[in-house]
Structures are given as structure tokens and as C-alpha cells.
Design a protein around this motif. Structure first.
Motif, PDB file in Angstrom:
ATOM      1  N   UNK A   1       6.697   3.888 -21.870  1.00 57.18           N
ATOM      2  CA  UNK A   1       5.385   3.564 -21.294  1.00 57.18           C
ATOM      3  C   UNK A   1       4.300   3.510 -22.359  1.00 57.18           C
TER       4      UNK A   1
ATOM      5  N   UNK B   1       9.171  -2.848 -24.235  1.00 57.68           N
ATOM      6  CA  UNK B   1       9.796  -2.827 -22.913  1.00 57.68           C
ATOM      7  C   UNK B   1      11.110  -3.618 -22.935  1.00 57.68           C
TER       8      UNK B   1
ATOM      9  N   UNK C   1      15.939  -0.901 -18.481  1.00 56.86           N
ATOM     10  CA  UNK C   1      15.209  -0.380 -17.318  1.00 56.86           C
ATOM     11  C   UNK C   1      16.078  -0.121 -16.081  1.00 56.86           C
TER      12      UNK C   1
ATOM     13  N   UNK D   1       7.044   9.684 -12.023  1.00 59.12           N
ATOM     14  CA  UNK D   1       5.823   9.986 -12.756  1.00 59.12           C
ATOM     15  C   UNK D   1       5.107  11.153 -12.080  1.00 59.12           C
TER      16      UNK D   1
ATOM     17  N   UNK E   1       3.427   7.879  -7.088  1.00 60.90           N
ATOM     18  CA  UNK E   1       3.249   6.442  -7.281  1.00 60.90           C
ATOM     19  C   UNK E   1       3.885   5.697  -6.123  1.00 60.90           C
TER      20      UNK E   1
ATOM     21  N   UNK F   1       0.792   1.925  -0.810  1.00 59.34           N
ATOM     22  CA  UNK F   1      -0.049   2.511   0.234  1.00 59.34           C
ATOM     23  C   UNK F   1       0.430   2.127   1.628  1.00 59.34           C
TER      24      UNK F   1
ATOM     25  N   UNK G   1      -6.212   0.915  -6.866  1.00 63.12           N
ATOM     26  CA  UNK G   1      -5.355   1.847  -6.129  1.00 63.12           C
ATOM     27  C   UNK G   1      -4.023   2.061  -6.845  1.00 63.12           C
ATOM     28  N   UNK G   2      -3.418   0.985  -7.284  1.00 63.06           N
ATOM     29  CA  UNK G   2      -2.119   1.079  -7.958  1.00 63.06           C
ATOM     30  C   UNK G   2      -2.256   1.780  -9.299  1.00 63.06           C
TER      31      UNK G   2
ATOM     32  N   UNK H   1      -4.637   4.099  -9.999  1.00 62.86           N
ATOM     33  CA  UNK H   1      -4.901   5.511  -9.695  1.00 62.86           C
ATOM     34  C   UNK H   1      -3.603   6.245  -9.378  1.00 62.86           C
ATOM     35  N   UNK H   2      -2.767   5.640  -8.541  1.00 63.75           N
ATOM     36  CA  UNK H   2      -1.554   6.333  -8.097  1.00 63.75           C
ATOM     37  C   UNK H   2      -0.433   6.200  -9.122  1.00 63.75           C
ATOM     38  N   UNK H   3      -0.689   5.539 -10.233  1.00 65.39           N
ATOM     39  CA  UNK H   3       0.309   5.296 -11.269  1.00 65.39           C
ATOM     40  C   UNK H   3       1.433   4.378 -10.814  1.00 65.39           C
ATOM     41  N   UNK H   4       1.236   3.739  -9.649  1.00 64.03           N
ATOM     42  CA  UNK H   4       2.252   2.801  -9.179  1.00 64.03           C
ATOM     43  C   UNK H   4       2.407   1.652 -10.180  1.00 64.03           C
TER      44      UNK H   4
ATOM     45  N   UNK I   1       2.161   1.826 -13.385  1.00 62.06           N
ATOM     46  CA  UNK I   1       3.042   2.336 -14.443  1.00 62.06           C
ATOM     47  C   UNK I   1       4.484   2.382 -13.968  1.00 62.06           C
ATOM     48  N   UNK I   2       4.644   2.838 -12.726  1.00 59.18           N
ATOM     49  CA  UNK I   2       5.983   2.980 -12.166  1.00 59.18           C
ATOM     50  C   UNK I   2       6.661   1.605 -12.094  1.00 59.18           C
ATOM     51  N   UNK I   3       5.894   0.583 -11.681  1.00 58.13           N
ATOM     52  CA  UNK I   3       6.449  -0.762 -11.583  1.00 58.13           C
ATOM     53  C   UNK I   3       6.740  -1.332 -12.962  1.00 58.13           C
ATOM     54  N   UNK I   4       5.942  -0.927 -13.941  1.00 62.32           N
ATOM     55  CA  UNK I   4       6.173  -1.383 -15.310  1.00 62.32           C
ATOM     56  C   UNK I   4       7.526  -0.888 -15.806  1.00 62.32           C
ATOM     57  N   UNK I   5       7.971   0.257 -15.269  1.00 65.56           N
ATOM     58  CA  UNK I   5       9.265   0.818 -15.674  1.00 65.56           C
ATOM     59  C   UNK I   5      10.413   0.354 -14.782  1.00 65.56           C
TER      60      UNK I   5
ATOM     61  N   UNK J   1      -3.934   2.419 -17.457  1.00 61.74           N
ATOM     62  CA  UNK J   1      -4.238   3.747 -16.930  1.00 61.74           C
ATOM     63  C   UNK J   1      -5.728   3.914 -16.752  1.00 61.74           C
TER      64      UNK J   1
END
Lengths: 299, 364
Positions: free
Chosen positions: A52, A70, A75, A82, A86, A89, B194-195, B197-200, B202-206, B362
Motif C-alpha cells: 500500500x 502494485x 494480489x 485493514x 472498510x 456502505x 466515504x470510501x 474515510x472507511x479505507x475501502x 485502500x482495501x480495493x486497491x489491494x 488516505x
């Protein structure tokens, strides 16, 4: 071949050095813990190993592949949880997990199996916002594992949970590396690292201070045991005079005797019939931390 | 599974996740659908009376002129006047005085007498002019019949779709433009923030999902929402308020799509600058709401001062509204939308580039 090789990773944010030259190796199928107080650099280290963040210096490989830049081949073989929840919503637990399954091209049945495995079947139709802290963490762990990765990174999975929820989560976590999966977990809980991890790296100030199994770490420390007896069972002066007792002092719980030969001291106490409310505490990782840093552990 | 296949399943899954998230967000649904519709109902209801209102005319006793209007002329008469009959002249005059009717007419011998007040000068003028025109027309028709000769000049009125469209025709494209702009900008701003803030994010980047797939899914959902907005607006406008679309209204679809992209980019900019989700939505509002006032979403700018119209030309919403107005109700051809589409597309590209420069993965 080790699953993860970290070689001299370093990262600074302006003046602050978050990670200062860390090298580690994690073996295949190992449950590896990174233990340290808040601000020790655990998360930054983990994020660099996940790919990251770009390290200022050094490099890391996972499953023999470099993590930066990356790497689309790597992956799908790695799972991450994390620190924050995450989530998409307003989706339900089941929808959440199925969405992640689709992102990894995994069938929905895998998502439903994981829902059951983390014990959220009865919360399947509950929106993620309405899950409790522990349930949210379980779901987030399931999202990290739904594609059955070979390596999984969990960043403080039990942070902000009450003790009961934390222990419940341990049962789930402890089985994660059974099938040869490599697990890397950060935590600031000593007891958690002791219970779950095969090996622990103790981190502070951006550096790794010591790496070994929890038991070996405590052993090499040669930390004294602490024996606590009920208040009034034995006077502090009398305790100090006993053979094998290094020191004694009064605490709210009673009188605490520090000793390197707990067996002999316990026998003496038994002889004098002073074992009322006795509690024996062996050396812990906390003592190791104190010994390594010269200061008390602040979680 | 092939990379292409997995890309598609990820696209579908992401789009569904975003769309469900939108439908379950009561605030978002309210502000993108219900709130603009409230304005449509309000404007459609308030203004519909004004435009179609005829002159209320009371015919006292027998008025031969009105009864014997020649063919063709009687239609025109019926379009101008709403006729009621009465036998009581005093009562009719009282009604005119109180404003319940605009004019009372009676026939005294060969003379047509009109009673009206000067309170409503426009209607008084219409009444005066129209009635004397009808008298003339009847005279001409009679003379022609007696002499057996057709009159040299004749007059025929043909309607042109003009600047003064009826209210619903004007407000529907403008309000739709505003609604689409708002939901596109808010959607992009809130998702990005929103994404993050929730680190989503980042999560999707991984995950193996490409960034382009994520962006495509977000665009697909926003465009779908815009088309739903359009369907509801046009459906309600036509069903309840007599909205009539002109020939190339379908051209509004590509206009709307490019407009959506343009306002998504504005939302991205707001999301990139702001530090919280609330801040991003507020900033999107700060961009869009004043723009709606200055772009003719709520009232026409035809009578606005020149400098204001010059300012409005710098705003993308003005061009979105203008293009939709032109193709949906003014009867312009599809080609009229090409320049606005190019302008909106240009805005989208420039603003996206700025937003991309300011973008951070971030919050820290």
C-alpha cells in the motif's frame, strides 16, 4: 522458502520516522505477530509489506514476488484486513461478503461458507452499520479470507473490542494457519500475541527489538516470578527475610513477593500455612518489553 | 476465469453494491429524486394557470355577433375568451367590477358594447383589440358575401415555438438539469470521501480490481440514476402537467450523460479537496446550488442583465440546461446539442485532471 522477506524497510513522514530499517522473515504456514505499543510503526510496516505504501528504503517480497509496485499477480494470493472497517456502505453482511467474493472472481457459495465459519449466519441480512464491533471484525476477517489466500495480513483485528469479544475472536484466528496459510497479525495486546503467535517481533520506535517465540522471549529474559498472597497473610518484613525472595512490597491485592525460585518460596509459604489467596505470575512479554526498552508498556 | 471475465464480474458486483447503497441512502434518494420533483410539482402547479388563462367574458342577453361568427373565426374566439352567459346586466357588471370576470358584452342594436375595468391593463387591451378585430372580421365576411367578391387581404395566424414557452415546458428541462447535476456531484463527492474515510479505497486497491473498473462502475450507477431521474421527470411532467416533448428530445440522453460526467468531476474535485464526507457534500452543494440559480434552472435568464448572462455562460449547468431546453421543448434539431456537449465534455476533462492532481488515497 520463506513466505515473506522484509529487507531493511524504512519510511518517514516528514520529521517523523515511522519505520526505521526493519528486516524480518516469516516462514510458510507461520502465525507471526508484530507486537508494540501504539505509534510503534506496526501499521506502517504492515502497509509497506502489503504494497500500500512505497518504502523510502529497502524492499519486501511476498511469496517470492516484490510487493511494490502494485502486482496484479500477487494480489489474488494475499488477503488483507485493514484497521478500519472498510465496508461498502449500507450493504448487509451477506451482500458485503458476496461483493468481495466477486471482486476476486470467487463464487457466492464461498462467501456463504465464510459467513457461517465466522458465525454471522444469523446476521446475514443485517446491514454492516448495525453490526457490533466484534461482528464487524469477524465480517472484515471473512472479507480478507473469502478467496482463500496463501498469506493474510490482519491489522489489529481485536482493537477496540471488549475482553469477551476479543477472546471469541481468538478462537477464530487461531485456526487460520491450520491449512498451511501464513498469517501476519499486528497487536498491542501482550496476551493476544502470547496465545496466538508462533513467533513475535517486538517493535518500538520504528525498530524491531527482538524476534522469537513468546515462550523463548520470556525464558531468555530470566524474568522473576511474582507471588501475591492475601493482605495480612504475611508481613512485608517477614517476607523479605524468606530464603529465595528478592524483594517484597505491599499492593492493593496483598503482599507481592518477587522471586527467581518460586517453587522454594511457595514451599516455605505452605510450611507456614500462609497460602491464603495465593497467586503466582510468571514472567510475561510485558516484562520482556520493559527489559528491552527500559520503560513500562503503554498499550 | 479469464481476466476479461473477472473484470466484468467485478464491474457488475461493484455497480450493484454502489446502486444498492444509493437506494438505501434515504438522504441521497430524497435530494436526487424527491426534492427536485417537489420543485417540479410546485412550479408546474403555480404557473400552469397563468399561461393558459383566457379572458373571462360574460355575454349578457343575445349577442348576434358572437353567435354568428364566421367559420374559423369562432375557433379563434373560443381560444381567447372563456364565455359564460347571463341575462342580468347589473349582476354581470358587478362581477367585472369585483374582478371575477374580465369583460361583459351586450349588443345594443348593431353596436357591440364591452364593459371592462382598467385594473388589468393587459387584459383590457386584449379585450378591446380582439373584440374590435372580431367586429371587423364579421363586417368583412358580410360585405364579401353581399358583393360576391373575396377580400383582397386575408390574415392567418400560425403559432411558432417561441421564447415564451409555457411554464412546464420551461421548468422541466431546467429542474432536471439541476437534479442530475446535484446527484452526480453529491454521489461522486460522497463516495470518494466515504470510501477514503472507511479505507475501502485502500482495501480495493489491494484487490485485483483495476482502478478503471472502479471508476466505470461508479459512472455507470450515476448515469443510471440520471436516466431514472429523466424518466420520472418526463413521465410526471407529461402525465400531470401537460409537458409535450419536441422531435429530437432523445438527444437529451447523450446531453444528460455528458452532463453527468461533468458534474461527477465537480463532485470528485469537492471530494478531493474536502477532509470529511459532510465537508465534501457541503462543498458540492456550494458549487451546484448557486450555479442552479445562475443557469436558469429555477427561472429564465432571458430578462437578466447582460453581465449576469455572461457569467452564466461560464457555468456548465447553463449549457446543460440550454441544450436540454433546445432539444426537448424548443424543437431544435439534434445538432444544436453538439456544442453544449463539447463544452460539458471539456469541463469534465479539465476538472477531472485538477481533481486527479489533488487526489489522495488516505485522509492522513
Amino acid at each position: 522458502m520463506p513466505a515473506i522477506v522484509i529487507d531493511d524497510l524504512a519510511k518517514s513522514y516528514g520529521e517523523l520516522t515511522a519505520v526505521d530499517g526493519v528486516s524480518l522473515e516469516v516462514g510458510e504456514g507461520e502465525f507471526f505477530g508484530i507486537l508494540g505499543p501504539n505509534g510503534a510503526g506496526k501499521t506502517t510496516l504492515l502497509e509497506m509489506v502489503e504494497g500500500l505504501r512505497r518504502p523510502d528504503r529497502g524492499n519486501a517480497t511476498v511469496l517470492g514476488l516484490p510487493v511494490w509496485p502494485r502486482n496484479a499477480d500477487l494480489l489474488p494470493r494475499v488477503g488483507v484486513q485493514l484497521q478500519a472497517s472498510a465496508f461498502f456502505e449500507r450493504l448487509t453482511a451477506r451482500e458485503q461478503l458476496r461483493t468481495f467474493a466477486s471482486l476476486y472472481s470467487v463464487p457466492h457459495t464461498a462467501a456463504d461458507e465464510w459467513l457461517e465459519r465466522v458465525g454471522l449466519l444469523d446476521k446475514a441480512d443485517t446491514r454492516v452499520e448495525d453490526l457490533s464491533g466484534g461482528q464487524g471484525q469477524r465480517l472484515s476477517i471473512a472479507c480478507a479470507l473469502v478467496h482463500d489466500p496463501e498469506v493474510v495480513f490482519l491489522d489489529e483485528p481485536t482493537a477496540a473490542l471488549d475482553p469477551q469479544a476479543r477472546r471469541n475472536l481468538w478462537d477464530l484466528l487461531s485456526g487460520l494457519n491450520d491449512s498451511g496459510r501464513t498469517v501476519v497479525l499486528t497487536t498491542h495486546y501482550m496476551d493476544e500475541a502470547e496465545v496466538l503467535c508462533d513467533r513475535v517481533a517486538i517493535m518500538d520506535g520504528g525498530r524491531v527489538l527482538q524476534v522469537d517465540s513468546p515462550a523463548a522471549l520470556v525464558r531468555t529474559l530470566d524474568a522473576p516470578a511474582r507471588i501475591t498472597v492475601a493482605p495480612g497473610a504475611v508481613a512485608v518484613e517477614e517476607a523479605r527475610g524468606m530464603v529465595g525472595v528478592d524483594d517484597a512490597h505491599e499492593s492493593v491485592d496483598g503482599v507481592v513477593l518477587t522471586t527467581r525460585s518460586p517453587g522454594r518460596v511457595l514451599a516455605l509459604l505452605a510450611e507456614r500455612d500462609r497460602l491464603d489467596g495465593v497467586r503466582v505470575q510468571a514472567g510475561t512479554l510485558e516484562d520482556v518489553f520493559l527489559d528491552l526498552t527500559g520503560r513500562a508498556y503503554r498499550a | 476465469m479469464s481476466a476479461r471475465g473477472s473484470g466484468r464480474s467485478a464491474f457488475v458486483a461493484l455497480s450493484l453494491a454502489i446502486f444498492k447503497g444509493f437506494l438505501r441512502d434515504k438522504g441521497a434518494v430524497f435530494f436526487s429524486l424527491v426534492f427536485p420533483l417537489m420543485f417540479l410539482v410546485l412550479f408546474g402547479g403555480v404557473f400552469s394557470d397563468q399561461d393558459q388563462s383566457k379572458v373571462d367574458l360574460i355575454q349578457v342577453g343575445e349577442v348576434r355577433l358572437v353567435d354568428d361568427l364566421p367559420d374559423g373565426v369562432d375557433d379563434a374566439f373560443a381560444q381567447t375568451f372563456d364565455v359564460t352567459t347571463s341575462d342580468d346586466l347589473d349582476d354581470a357588471l358587478e362581477q367585472v367590477r369585483k374582478g371575477d370576470a374580465d369583460v361583459a358584452i351586450e349588443q345594443r342594436g348593431d353596436e357591440l358594447v364591452a364593459h371592462y375595468t382598467q385594473t388589468e391593463q393587459v387584459k383590457a387591451a386584449i379585450t378591446q383589440g380582439t373584440l374590435s378585430a372580431f367586429v371587423d372580421a364579421t363586417n368583412v365576411a358580410q360585405l364579401a358575401a353581399e358583393s360576391g367578391r373575396e377580400p383582397t387581404y386575408s390574415f392567418k395566424a400560425e403559432r411558432v415555438e417561441d421564447e415564451s414557452l409555457t411554464a412546464i415546458q420551461f421548468v422541466t428541462p431546467g429542474l432536471l438539469g439541476w437534479a442530475v447535476a446535484m446527484s452526480a456531484a453529491f454521489g461522486a463527492a460522497a463516495t470518494l470521501q466515504g470510501w477514503r474515510q472507511s479505507k475501502l479505497l485502500r482495501r480495493l486497491q489491494l484487490s485485483p480490481v483495476r482502478t478503471s473498473t472502479m471508476v466505470a462502475a461508479r459512472i455507470a450507477v450515476t448515469v443510471a440514476v440520471a436516466l431514472i431521474q429523466m424518466t420520472i421527470f418526463l413521465g410526471l411532467g407529461a402525465a400531470a402537467f401537460g409537458l409535450t416533448l419536441t422531435g429530437s428530445w432523445w438527444m437529451a440522453v447523450p446531453v444528460l450523460v455528458v452532463g453527468t460526467l461533468c458534474f461527477m468531476s465537480i463532485g470528485l474535485l469537492a471530494g478531493a479537496i474536502a477532509k470529511t464526507t459532510e465537508g465534501a457534500v457541503n462543498m458540492a452543494n456550494f458549487f451546484v446550488l448557486p450555479m442552479a440559480f445562475l443557469s436558469g434552472s429555477f427561472f429564465p435568464l432571458d430578462t437578466a442583465p447582460g453581465w449576469l448572462r455572461a457569467v452564466s455562460n461560464l457555468l456548465p449547468l447553463k449549457h446543460l440546461n440550454q441544450a436540454m431546453l433546445d432539444v426537448m421543448v424548443r424543437g431544435e434539431g439534434p445538432a444544436s446539442a453538439l456544442v453544449p456537449i463539447a463544452i460539458l465534455g471539456g469541463f469534465a476533462v479539465v476538472v477531472t485532471l485538477v481533481a486527479a492532481r489533488l487526489f489522495r488515497w488516505d485522509t492522513t
